[in-house]
Design a protein around this motif. Structure first.
Motif, mmCIF file in Angstrom:
data_model
loop_
_atom_site.group_PDB
_atom_site.id
_atom_site.type_symbol
_atom_site.label_atom_id
_atom_site.label_comp_id
_atom_site.label_asym_id
_atom_site.label_seq_id
_atom_site.Cartn_x
_atom_site.Cartn_y
_atom_site.Cartn_z
ATOM 1 N N GLU A 145 77.709 -51.788 -56.227
ATOM 2 C CA GLU A 145 78.530 -51.838 -55.013
ATOM 3 C C GLU A 145 78.355 -50.601 -54.129
ATOM 4 O O GLU A 145 78.232 -50.700 -52.918
ATOM 5 N N ASP A 146 78.341 -49.421 -54.770
ATOM 6 C CA ASP A 146 78.349 -48.165 -54.017
ATOM 7 C C ASP A 146 77.032 -47.903 -53.283
ATOM 8 O O ASP A 146 76.958 -46.998 -52.453
ATOM 9 N N GLN A 147 76.004 -48.692 -53.586
ATOM 10 C CA GLN A 147 74.715 -48.486 -52.917
ATOM 11 C C GLN A 147 74.421 -49.546 -51.857
ATOM 12 O O GLN A 147 73.372 -49.518 -51.214
ATOM 13 N N VAL A 148 75.357 -50.473 -51.685
ATOM 14 C CA VAL A 148 75.115 -51.575 -50.753
ATOM 15 C C VAL A 148 74.953 -51.063 -49.317
ATOM 16 O O VAL A 148 74.090 -51.520 -48.573
ATOM 17 N N GLN A 149 75.762 -50.064 -48.964
ATOM 18 C CA GLN A 149 75.658 -49.515 -47.603
ATOM 19 C C GLN A 149 74.287 -48.844 -47.386
ATOM 20 O O GLN A 149 73.686 -48.990 -46.323
ATOM 21 N N HIS A 150 73.815 -48.143 -48.418
ATOM 22 C CA HIS A 150 72.489 -47.523 -48.310
ATOM 23 C C HIS A 150 71.395 -48.578 -48.171
ATOM 24 O O HIS A 150 70.431 -48.402 -47.432
ATOM 25 N N LEU A 151 71.566 -49.667 -48.889
ATOM 26 C CA LEU A 151 70.554 -50.711 -48.827
ATOM 27 C C LEU A 151 70.559 -51.394 -47.454
ATOM 28 O O LEU A 151 69.501 -51.726 -46.912
ATOM 29 N N GLU A 152 71.747 -51.560 -46.903
ATOM 30 C CA GLU A 152 71.857 -52.126 -45.553
ATOM 31 C C GLU A 152 71.093 -51.228 -44.568
ATOM 32 O O GLU A 152 70.375 -51.715 -43.696
ATOM 33 N N LEU A 153 71.210 -49.919 -44.771
ATOM 34 C CA LEU A 153 70.480 -48.985 -43.910
ATOM 35 C C LEU A 153 68.962 -49.126 -44.123
ATOM 36 O O LEU A 153 68.193 -49.094 -43.163
ATOM 37 N N SER A 154 68.542 -49.324 -45.377
ATOM 38 C CA SER A 154 67.115 -49.549 -45.640
ATOM 39 C C SER A 154 66.607 -50.750 -44.844
ATOM 40 O O SER A 154 65.487 -50.735 -44.321
ATOM 41 N N ARG A 155 67.438 -51.775 -44.762
ATOM 42 C CA ARG A 155 67.042 -52.972 -44.008
ATOM 43 C C ARG A 155 66.893 -52.654 -42.517
ATOM 44 O O ARG A 155 65.959 -53.097 -41.862
ATOM 45 N N ARG A 156 67.824 -51.886 -42.009
ATOM 46 C CA ARG A 156 67.752 -51.500 -40.584
ATOM 47 C C ARG A 156 66.500 -50.673 -40.326
ATOM 48 O O ARG A 156 65.839 -50.810 -39.300
ATOM 49 N N ILE A 157 66.214 -49.765 -41.267
ATOM 50 C CA ILE A 157 65.040 -48.902 -41.109
ATOM 51 C C ILE A 157 63.766 -49.761 -41.113
ATOM 52 O O ILE A 157 62.873 -49.576 -40.285
ATOM 53 N N ALA A 158 63.712 -50.734 -42.024
ATOM 54 C CA ALA A 158 62.545 -51.634 -42.081
ATOM 55 C C ALA A 158 62.397 -52.385 -40.757
ATOM 56 O O ALA A 158 61.298 -52.456 -40.187
ATOM 57 N N ARG A 159 63.518 -52.899 -40.256
ATOM 58 C CA ARG A 159 63.472 -53.639 -38.991
ATOM 59 C C ARG A 159 62.991 -52.759 -37.851
ATOM 60 O O ARG A 159 62.157 -53.158 -37.039
ATOM 61 N N ARG A 160 63.525 -51.526 -37.800
ATOM 62 C CA ARG A 160 63.158 -50.642 -36.702
ATOM 63 C C ARG A 160 61.687 -50.221 -36.785
ATOM 64 O O ARG A 160 60.998 -50.140 -35.778
ATOM 65 N N PHE A 161 61.206 -49.992 -38.004
ATOM 66 C CA PHE A 161 59.790 -49.663 -38.170
ATOM 67 C C PHE A 161 58.938 -50.839 -37.677
ATOM 68 O O PHE A 161 58.004 -50.656 -36.884
ATOM 69 N N ASN A 162 59.283 -52.041 -38.154
ATOM 70 C CA ASN A 162 58.496 -53.229 -37.809
ATOM 71 C C ASN A 162 58.462 -53.468 -36.300
ATOM 72 O O ASN A 162 57.422 -53.835 -35.753
ATOM 73 N N SER A 163 59.595 -53.258 -35.626
ATOM 74 C CA SER A 163 59.593 -53.580 -34.202
ATOM 75 C C SER A 163 58.905 -52.474 -33.396
ATOM 76 O O SER A 163 58.317 -52.739 -32.354
ATOM 77 N N ARG A 164 58.923 -51.253 -33.903
ATOM 78 C CA ARG A 164 58.275 -50.183 -33.133
ATOM 79 C C ARG A 164 56.765 -50.102 -33.398
ATOM 80 O O ARG A 164 55.979 -49.857 -32.489
ATOM 81 N N PHE A 165 56.381 -50.312 -34.676
ATOM 82 C CA PHE A 165 54.968 -50.074 -35.027
ATOM 83 C C PHE A 165 54.183 -51.327 -35.404
ATOM 84 O O PHE A 165 52.958 -51.300 -35.473
ATOM 85 N N GLY A 166 54.902 -52.419 -35.711
ATOM 86 C CA GLY A 166 54.211 -53.644 -36.149
ATOM 87 C C GLY A 166 54.745 -54.085 -37.496
ATOM 88 O O GLY A 166 55.138 -53.261 -38.316
ATOM 89 N N GLU A 167 54.732 -55.401 -37.655
ATOM 90 C CA GLU A 167 55.307 -56.017 -38.862
ATOM 91 C C GLU A 167 54.626 -55.514 -40.141
ATOM 92 O O GLU A 167 53.434 -55.692 -40.328
ATOM 93 N N LEU A 168 55.385 -54.859 -41.019
ATOM 94 C CA LEU A 168 54.810 -54.400 -42.285
ATOM 95 C C LEU A 168 55.755 -54.593 -43.468
ATOM 96 O O LEU A 168 55.350 -55.047 -44.538
ATOM 97 N N PHE A 169 57.036 -54.245 -43.262
ATOM 98 C CA PHE A 169 57.952 -54.222 -44.397
ATOM 99 C C PHE A 169 58.862 -55.447 -44.446
ATOM 100 O O PHE A 169 59.482 -55.787 -43.439
ATOM 101 N N PRO A 170 58.974 -56.096 -45.612
ATOM 102 C CA PRO A 170 60.005 -57.131 -45.752
ATOM 103 C C PRO A 170 61.368 -56.444 -45.836
ATOM 104 O O PRO A 170 61.451 -55.282 -46.217
ATOM 105 N N GLU A 171 62.425 -57.172 -45.417
ATOM 106 C CA GLU A 171 63.763 -56.580 -45.524
ATOM 107 C C GLU A 171 64.303 -56.794 -46.931
ATOM 108 O O GLU A 171 64.464 -57.927 -47.363
#
Ligand code: TRP
Length: 332
Positions: free
Chosen positions: A146-172
Motif C-alpha cells: 500500500e505505502d508504495q502505490v503513490q510512488h508507483l503512480e509517479l513511475s507511471r507518470r514518468i513513463a508517460r512523460r518520457f514517452n511523449s517527449r522522446f518517443g514510445e519506449l516504456f510500458p506503464e
C-alpha cells in the motif's frame, strides 16, 4: 511472452514477518506465472544515514533471506541494485522528465523528512530511482505494499512523460498489491510493523523461537471487550497474521472458530496468541532451516553475480535505446 515483474526491497538487515507476509510470499508465488526480477535496493538505503560496513553485510544477508523464503535464482533474476550501474544513469534522465511538484507531494517523503535532521536531495528524488528500477527492465507488473502505490503512480507518470517527449519506449507499470496484508506493529498496532520502531515492534523471520514466543505473547491487545464490540487493532492484527499463516498451511477451520469465540466474548487472548505463535512457527521454521543450510553451503556471491550479469544485459539494451531517443552521448 510472460509478463515481466520487478520488485525491490531495501537491505534493512533482517526481514520481518510484515515483509514476508505482506510482500515476499507474493514475490515467491509470482515466479510461477511471470518472468520475475527481484532487487536488493542498496542505493535506496543510502538516502538516510547508514554504516557502510553494515550496509554491505545487510545486502548479502537480505539476499540470503530472500533465497530462504523461496526466491529461486533458477527461475528469477536476483541481484543487488548497485551492481548494475544503469539504475543511476537512467535516474538522471528520468529526473529531467519528473515534476518537482509531483515529488513534493509524496507522502513518504513528508513523513521521512520530518524524522531527519539533515534531509538529503536523495531522499527527495528517491521515487525517481524507483521509477528507473522498474522502467530499466520495462516491467509491466510491480508487487508493492500500500505505502508504495503513490510512488508507483509517479513511475507511471514518468513513463508517460518520457514517452511523449522522446518517443514510445516504456510500458506503464501496473501495481500488484498483496491481498489483505498490512501487518501492524505488535507493540503499537496502529502503526505498520517496521524494524525502525524498535525490537518489541516486529518479529524477525529468522528470529529464535523463544524470542518470537515472547514477542507474540506480549503483543498489545485490549482489556477484553463485551460481546459484539468491534475488534481492537491489536486483536485484529493477530487475527490477520493467523489468517495468513493458516492459509499458507492449508488450514481453514481455526480462524472461523476463534472468530466465533471472539463474537461470543469467550475468546481468551492467551489462546489467540498461542495459536498464532504456533501456526506462525509452522511457516517460519522451514524458512529458518533453509536459511541455515544456504548460509553454510550456497554460493550467494555467485548467485548475485549471475543475477547482476543477467540484469545488466537487459539494462544495457534499454539504455542504448534511451540514449538514442534522448540524443545524449556520441556512442563513443
Ligand atoms: N521503495 C521501495 C520500498 O521502500 C523499494 C523499491 C525500490 C521498489 N525500487 C523498487 C519496490 C521498485 C518496487 C519496485 O519498499
Amino acid at each position: 511472452m510472460a509478463k515481466r515483474v520487478f520488485s525491490g526491497i531495501q537491505p534493512t538487515g533482517t526481514l520481518h514477518i510484515g515483509n514476508y507476509l505482506g510482500a515476499i510470499r507474493n514475490w515467491v508465488d509470482l515466479q510461477r506465472d511471470f518472468e520475475c526480477i527481484y532487487c536488493v535496493v542498496d542505493y535506496h538505503a543510502i538516502t538516510i544515514d547508514v554504516d557502510p560496513k553494515e550496509l554491505k553485510t545487510a545486502s548479502r544477508s537480505m539476499a540470503l533471506d530472500l533465497l530462504a523464503c523461496g526466491v529461486d535464482p533458477e527461475r528469477s533474476i536476483l541481484f543487488v541494485q548497485a551492481d548494475v550501474p544503469q539504475h543511476t544513469e537512467l535516474t538522471w534522465i528520468l529526473g529531467c522528465v519528473t515534476s518537482y511538484g509531483d515529488l513534493a507531494r509524496m507522502t513518504q517523503f513528508k513523513d521521512k523528512s520530518e524524522k531527519q535532521e539533515f534531509v538529503t536531495a536523495g531522499l527527495f528524488t528517491y521515487p525517481i530511482l524507483m521509477a528507473a528500477d522498474i522502467l530499466l527492465y520495462k516491467a509491466q507488473g510491480v508487487p508493492v505494499g500500500e505505502d508504495q502505490v503513490q510512488h508507483l503512480e509517479l513511475s507511471r507518470r514518468i513513463a508517460r512523460r518520457f514517452n511523449s517527449r522522446f518517443g514510445e519506449l516504456f510500458p506503464e507499470p501496473e501495481p500488484i498489491v498483496t491481498k489483505g496484508a498490512r501487518i501492524m506493529s505488535l507493540a503499537d498496532p496502529t502503526s505498520k510493523m517496521s524494524k525502525s520502531s524498535g525490537e518489541a515492534h516486529y518479529v524477525g523471520v529468522m528470529e529464535p523461537e523463544t524470542s518470537i514466543r515472547k514477542k507474540v505473547r506480549s503483543a498489545v491487545t485490549d482489556v477484553g471487550l463485551t460481546p459484539g464490540e468491534a475488534m481492537s487493532p491489536g486483536v485484529a492484527n493477530l487475527f490477520q497474521i493467523l489468517e495468513i499463516v493458516c492459509e499458507l498451511q492449508g488450514e481453514a477451520a481455526t480462524v472461523p472458530q476463534l472468530k466465533a469465540e471472539f463474537a461470543d466474548g469467550k475468546l481468551l487472548y492467551s489462546r489467540l496468541k498461542d495459536t498464532t505463535f504456533d501456526r506462525l512457527m509452522g511457516v517460519l521454521r522451514p524458512i529458518q532451516e533453509r536459511r541455515a543450510k544456504l548460509a553454510a553451503s550456497s554460493d550467494v556471491d555467485g548467485i548475485l553475480a549471475d543475477g547482476a550479469r543477467k540484469a545488466a544485459e537487459i539494462a544495457r539494451a534499454t539504455m542504448c535505446d534511451v540514449r538514442k531517443l534522448v540524443g545524449v552521448g556520441t556512442g563513443a
